[in-house]
Design an enzyme around this catalytic site. Structure first.
Site, PDB file in Angstrom:
ATOM      1  CD  GLN A 100     -70.630 -91.938 -17.231  1.00 42.60           C
ATOM      2  OE1 GLN A 100     -71.097 -90.741 -17.400  1.00 42.60           O
ATOM      3  NE2 GLN A 100     -71.278 -93.161 -17.403  1.00 42.60           N
ATOM      4  CE1 TYR A 182     -75.541 -86.822 -23.113  1.00 40.76           C
ATOM      5  CE2 TYR A 182     -75.273 -88.462 -21.842  1.00 40.76           C
ATOM      6  CZ  TYR A 182     -75.774 -87.440 -22.129  1.00 40.76           C
ATOM      7  OH  TYR A 182     -76.616 -86.987 -21.170  1.00 40.76           O
ATOM      8  NE  ARG A 229     -74.464 -96.171 -17.289  1.00 47.84           N
ATOM      9  CZ  ARG A 229     -75.311 -95.182 -16.988  1.00 47.84           C
ATOM     10  NH1 ARG A 229     -75.266 -93.873 -17.384  1.00 47.84           N
ATOM     11  NH2 ARG A 229     -76.272 -95.606 -15.967  1.00 47.84           N
ATOM     12  N   GLY A 318     -78.833 -95.690  -8.920  1.00 46.01           N
ATOM     13  CA  GLY A 318     -78.741 -94.145  -8.894  1.00 46.01           C
ATOM     14  C   GLY A 318     -79.443 -93.540  -7.979  1.00 46.01           C
TER      15      GLY A 318
END
Length: 373
Positions: A100, A182, A229, A318
């Site tokens: 990622q 982000y 994503r 996760g």
């Protein structure tokens, strides 16, 4: 449990043996001074090679892309070499792994950068959040430096360089992190992107940076090794969307020419399921879903229902993978599952990282008496 979760599926150039992927999770165990992963990191990912696909923790493509302490990079030769031990061990164990790529934008701090400079963002608007440090406590994120148009192009090139480095390190592909407030998400969001040029204003303009990053990475390593994503409607790290439906319709329309390996949705809360379903209808390629689990029950059972209903092609979990390196075996058996120790999520040593127990293997059958000698 039915078999939908354990049916094979193809994404990009990979054939996945089942539908349970490992979601990206920050673990903050890279070296503080150079962003290098270690043999312990390689062991951690190797233990979880039974995942349909592993997506690594967010990894910065440049010095200024870092937003947290002890996160790994992919922009130096030493970082590439360090990651190669991870991919070698995952592949030797039969797994598949994407890196990622994460540029945190304004979710950064001068504390992290050798030159002590400001973090970068679409506009000079602070996140309102803080950076955790070991020696100075919590440090509020400063007002970031607004990126000039030329700077934006440089970051796009950093993403492409990071993708090439990832492939050199042995990764099967990369996932661009466009979620959780982000940098890519900061461009998408109207309260963090106040620009009036080609990257701001209407939804189509705010989606431009994401599309340029996807295009650059696709051209660098192939669209079938590129993923994105997103987290529609997510207000993490101070972003806020007022036009989620219009925004993601514009983004998906602009991404249509790129046959990506997959699109990955992170659901911030259960109320966003209608948005997920709309993206599912609008997106022609494979869809990976990191679901906002409903009701506090078993996320593996929830994953099976999502795949069986066609809501997702693959479900990324996760904490279940964090605490259960042998998750597929446990899922096939209906449990039991280890519970993740939140106190060990970030930083530290092997505790809560590589020491979660696996199911006991049945003892081998005793040899027949006549064969014992």
């Amino acid at each position: 449990m039915t078999n939908a979760l354990f049916e094979p599926v193809r994404i990009g150039r990979l054939d996945l043996p089942h539908r349970l992927a490992m979601a990206p999770m920050t673990r903050s165990r890279a070296t503080a001074d150079s962003g290098l992963v270690s043999a312990l990191t390689a062991e951690y990912y190797e233990q979880r090679a039974g995942a349909a696909l592993i997506v690594t923790e967010g990894t910065q493509p440049s010095v200024r892309g870092q937003g947290y302490i002890q996160t790994p990079g992919i922009h130096t030769a030493a970082q590439v070499e360090a990651w190669r031990q991870v991919t070698d061990r995952v592949h030797a164990a039969g797994g598949r792994i994407f890196l990622q790529l994460l540029h945190t934008g304004r979710v950064g701090h001068p504390y992290l950068y050798p030159d002590g400079g400001l973090p970068e963002a679409p506009s000079a608007v602070a996140s309102g959040e803080s950076l955790f440090t070991v020696d100075q406590g919590m440090l509020p994120h400063p007002v970031p430096r607004e990126l000039a148009a030329g700077d934006i192009g440089e970051i796009v090139r950093d993403f492409a360089a990071g993708a090439r480095n990832a492939v050199e390190a042995g990764f099967d592909g990369v996932e661009l992190h466009g979620a959780n407030g982000y940098l890519i998400h900061q461009f998408l969001s109207g309260n963090s992107n106040l620009r009036t040029d080609a990257y701001g204003g209407p939804a189509e303009n705010r989606a431009r940076f994401a599309v340029e990053a996807v295009r650059a990475v696709s051209e660098a390593i192939g669209a079938d090794r590129t993923a994105l994503r997103i987290s529609p409607g997510n207000d993490a790290n101070g972003v806020a969307e007022t036009d989620t439906a219009e925004l993601y319709a514009a983004l998906l329309s602009a991404l249509a020419p790129y046959p990506l390996a997959y699109l990955h949705i992170l659901e911030a809360h259960p109320g966003l399921r209608p948005v997920t379903e709309q993206v599912r209808r609008d997106w022609a390629g494979p869809l990976v879903l990191n679901s906002a689990h409903h009701g506090g029950g078993d996320p593996v059972a929830d994953a099976e229902q999502l795949v069986a209903a066609g809501t997702a092609d693959v479900v990324a979990l996760g904490a279940r993978w964090l605490a259960n390196p042998d998750l597929v075996a446990r899922a096939r058996a209906g449990g039991p599952y280890n519970e993740a120790d939140e106190a060990t999520y970030y930083g530290g040593d092997h505790s809560g990282y590589t020491d979660y127990p696996v199911l006991a293997q049945p003892a081998p059958a005793a040899a027949p008496a006549a064969a014992r000698g």
